[in-house]
Design a protein around this motif. Structure first.
Motif, PDB file in Angstrom:
ATOM      1  N   HIS A 151      -5.556  17.580   3.270  1.00  0.00           N
ATOM      2  CA  HIS A 151      -6.177  16.889   4.128  1.00  0.00           C
ATOM      3  C   HIS A 151      -7.286  15.726   4.008  1.00  0.00           C
ATOM      4  N   PRO A 192       1.115   4.417   3.028  1.00  0.00           N
ATOM      5  CA  PRO A 192      -0.095   3.454   3.323  1.00  0.00           C
ATOM      6  C   PRO A 192      -1.621   3.682   4.199  1.00  0.00           C
ATOM      7  N   GLU A 193      -1.533   5.034   5.160  1.00  0.00           N
ATOM      8  CA  GLU A 193      -2.538   5.580   5.522  1.00  0.00           C
ATOM      9  C   GLU A 193      -3.241   6.426   4.004  1.00  0.00           C
ATOM     10  N   THR A 194      -2.518   7.254   3.245  1.00  0.00           N
ATOM     11  CA  THR A 194      -3.099   7.846   2.392  1.00  0.00           C
ATOM     12  C   THR A 194      -3.653   7.154   1.691  1.00  0.00           C
ATOM     13  N   TYR A 195      -3.029   5.720   1.282  1.00  0.00           N
ATOM     14  CA  TYR A 195      -3.451   5.361   0.173  1.00  0.00           C
ATOM     15  C   TYR A 195      -4.692   4.357   0.410  1.00  0.00           C
ATOM     16  N   ARG A 196      -5.160   4.400   1.910  1.00  0.00           N
ATOM     17  CA  ARG A 196      -5.949   3.214   2.009  1.00  0.00           C
ATOM     18  C   ARG A 196      -7.635   4.522   2.490  1.00  0.00           C
ATOM     19  N   LYS A 197      -6.929   6.106   2.501  1.00  0.00           N
ATOM     20  CA  LYS A 197      -8.358   7.012   2.134  1.00  0.00           C
ATOM     21  C   LYS A 197      -8.367   7.919   1.491  1.00  0.00           C
ATOM     22  N   GLN A 238       0.851  -1.123  -0.038  1.00  0.00           N
ATOM     23  CA  GLN A 238       0.249  -0.169   0.154  1.00  0.00           C
ATOM     24  C   GLN A 238       1.111   1.920   0.059  1.00  0.00           C
TER      25      GLN A 238
END
Length: 220
Positions: A101, A64-69, A20
């Motif tokens: 964001h 990964p946090e950005t990928y998921r959201k 991710q």
């Protein structure tokens, strides 16, 4: 900090994927005029950091946090993307306060022409963000500062002028497509300030900023 006024449309030149995590390489011109390592650039409304660049492209990490959201996970080589550099001190504030964001993604449910405009109906993936989206308020869609026309139980609408369609990737978006949504920061901070005292009363001294205080002093 960004304004939501798109500077140019870039093209995805390369995408390196490791689970991710991504490294995006975007072909561009205008945003490269004064680029430096560590600069912030909004890609489809997502604030990313420059890790390398050359005369025709810039590369940025996606964690990964950005990928998921966000919708960045859906990009492919050749995809067009909205690009905006961080606002320069002393620049014109043509849009609204955009952080890059993303609050949630949304799905376009309808696109229809109304004389010289195109009206989009969008359903947020997280319906609870609709409390921050109000008629004639501001919202960022794929990094574009737009004015909300109306809201419903699960959707909201925006009306797009020809210039915005020409200068952004909204022209490529139709029913079923996914977009990034960032709500107006002011509503989120006000809600947090009003809710925090009650939620934290057991462990923190209660703040003087309450609904009763605002009402007594003429703010409500």
């Amino acid at each position: 900090m960004f304004t939501g006024i798109i500077e140019e449309i870039g093209t995805m030149k390369g995408i390196k994927r490791q689970g991710q995590a991504l490294v995006l390489t975007v072909g561009a011109s205008r945003i490269l005029e004064d680029v430096h390592l560590g600069d912030s650039i909004a890609v489809n409304g997502v604030c990313l950091t420059v890790i390398s660049f050359d005369a025709a492209s810039v590369s940025m990490d996606v964690m990964p946090e950005t990928y998921r959201k966000t919708s960045l996970r859906l990009l492919q080589p050749g995809s067009r993307v909205n690009l905006e550099r961080a606002m320069a001190a002393g620049g014109r504030y043509g849009g609204h306060m955009v952080q890059g964001h993303v609050d949630t993604t949304g799905t376009i449910r309808n696109r229809e022409r109304e004389e010289n405009a195109v009206v989009y109906t969008i359903e947020p993936e997280k319906p609870e963000v609709l409390r921050y989206i109000i008629p004639q308020g501001s919202v960022a869609i794929d990094g574009i500062s737009l004015t909300v026309v109306d809201t419903a139980d699960r959707t909201f609408t925006v009306s797009i002028i020809p210039h915005t369609l020409q200068e952004t990737i909204l022209a490529d978006k139709y029913a079923g497509d996914t977009v990034n949504l960032e709500c107006d920061i002011l509503g989120k901070y006000i809600e947090r300030l009003l809710r925090y005292p009650a939620a934290a009363a057991s462990s923190h001294k209660q703040s003087g900023l309450t609904e009763q205080f605002l009402a007594e002093n003429g703010f409500l």
